[in-house]
Design an enzyme around this catalytic site. Structure first.
Site, short mmCIF file in Angstrom:
data_model
loop_
_atom_site.label_atom_id
_atom_site.label_comp_id
_atom_site.label_asym_id
_atom_site.label_seq_id
_atom_site.Cartn_x
_atom_site.Cartn_y
_atom_site.Cartn_z
N LEU A 28 0.82 -1.21 0.00
CA LEU A 28 0.00 0.00 0.00
C LEU A 28 0.86 1.26 0.00
CD1 LEU A 28 -2.79 -1.01 2.54
CD2 LEU A 28 -2.97 -0.86 0.05
N ALA A 30 4.60 3.38 1.86
CA ALA A 30 5.60 3.46 2.92
C ALA A 30 5.50 4.81 3.58
CB ALA A 30 7.01 3.25 2.35
N GLY A 31 5.90 4.86 4.85
CA GLY A 31 5.85 6.11 5.59
C GLY A 31 7.03 6.21 6.53
N GLY A 32 6.94 7.14 7.47
CA GLY A 32 8.04 7.36 8.38
C GLY A 32 8.36 6.17 9.28
N MET A 33 7.36 5.34 9.55
CA MET A 33 7.58 4.20 10.44
C MET A 33 7.94 2.93 9.70
SD MET A 33 4.80 4.53 13.51
CE MET A 33 5.29 2.90 14.07
N VAL A 36 3.73 -0.41 4.45
CA VAL A 36 2.34 -0.74 4.73
C VAL A 36 1.85 -1.70 3.65
CG1 VAL A 36 0.02 0.15 5.18
CG2 VAL A 36 2.02 1.57 5.68
N LYS A 50 1.13 -2.45 9.01
CA LYS A 50 2.29 -1.56 9.00
C LYS A 50 3.45 -2.28 9.69
CE LYS A 50 1.82 2.83 9.26
NZ LYS A 50 1.55 4.23 9.68
N ASP A 144 -0.14 14.84 15.32
CA ASP A 144 0.35 14.92 13.94
C ASP A 144 -0.79 14.79 12.95
OD1 ASP A 144 2.35 15.29 12.04
OD2 ASP A 144 2.80 13.15 11.87
#
Length: 323
Positions: A28, A30-33, A36, A50, A144
């Site tokens: 799905l 990718a992010g800061g953590m 996904v 995630k 956030d």
């Protein structure tokens, strides 16, 4: 963004086929953590998995904070939130699963079609305010809230990453000595000054998020973080750029003094009064459905390999380098 080819990416060679018993069907994003993935519950309901990136997973303090935030997030129950349904802060690597929300993020929708019309912004604000009520009732301040953390489902917005992103942000805070936690363009003045964070901090971020939806860009502009934060702390917002019907409510949301900001109940009531009968039966106005567009076809659950096939049971993800 409603094209399935854009929403769902095929798994790559460095992606695990299974995470903690959840068989992965697609990427799905990718992010800061971390990354996904799309998966499904045993009953076939789509979920977003995630998987935490290694540099965070290797930090004991992160795991402790991540576990604390997971326990708090489990208490959140709201019609406009993406419910946390499963997680393991002690996994290798840590991971969490939320209900999958079919729809683009607010950031993606605005990038694709431009500013939203006033009725859609009102519907957005009412839904996000209700989501924040549920989050705050669980003792969490989001910290956030921003357009990429608001997903646009056909029946209204969904707020994601409540509380969870704080664990990662605090890790970065400890490592860099940064003065504030959050995304500069959507911070409140007290947050920019590393002051006391309260539920009113999220109200300011809601005002900024709604302004972004109406303008197509951050209310306080772009540029270096220090420059944007200086504007937020020292400059009054330019409300004249906003559609006139939205100005009174956004002025209250964006008050410098947290005690002068609108309450979430006031926001919901103000928006729904102006939307009138369009809010009945739990369905958004037609203009909202025009923005979200048709839902992409969700890939079916990944098939279980036949006995003897390689990788029939991989419960942890391989090393991951953030793009």
């Amino acid at each position: 963004m409603n094209d399935a080819a854009e929403v769902f990416e095929p798994l790559q060679v460095d992606d695990p086929p299974v995470v903690a018993g959840y068989r992965l069907a697609a990427r799905l994003g990718a992010g800061g953590m971390g990354r996904v993935y799309l998966s499904h519950t045993a009953g076939g309901r789509p979920v977003a998995i995630k998987v935490v990136r290694p540099e965070l997973a290797d930090d004991p303090d992160f795991r402790r904070r991540f576990g604390r935030e997971i326990r708090a997030a489990r208490r959140v129950r709201g019609a406009y939130t993406a419910e946390l349904i499963d997680a393991d802060a002690d996994g290798t690597p840590p991971w969490l699963a939320t209900l999958y929300v079919p729809g683009p993020s607010l950031a993606e929708a605005v990038h694709r079609r431009g500013p939203l019309p006033v009725p859609a912004v009102l519907w957005l604000m009412a839904g996000v305010a209700e989501a924040l009520q549920a989050i705050h009732a669980a003792g969490i301040v989001h910290r956030d809230l921003k357009p990429s953390n608001v997903l646009l489902a056909a029946d209204g917005p969904r707020v994601i990453d409540f509380g969870i992103s704080l664990a990662a942000d605090l890790t970065a805070y400890t490592a860099t000595g940064a003065a504030a936690i959050g995304t500069p363009q959507f911070m409140a003045p007290e947050q920019a000054l590393a002051g006391e964070i309260t539920p009113a901090t999220d109200v300011f971020a809601l005002g900024q998020t709604a302004a972004f939806a109406a303008l197509g860009e951050p209310l306080y502009g772009n540029g270096p973080a220090a420059t944007v934060l200086y504007r937020i702390v020292h400059s009054a917002p330019e409300l004249s750029r906003l559609p006139e019907p939205l100005r009174p409510l956004l002025a209250r949301c964006l008050a410098t003094d947290p005690t002068q900001r609108a309450t979430l109940t006031e926001i919901v009531d103000w928006c729904r009064e102006r939307l009138g009968t369009q809010t009945e039966a739990g369905a958004g106005p037609a203009v909202w459905r025009e923005i979200t567009g048709p839902e992409a076809t969700i890939p079916a659950p990944a098939p279980v390999p036949a006995p003897g096939t390689a990788h029939t049971q991989l419960l942890s993800a391989p090393p991951y380098t953030q793009p």
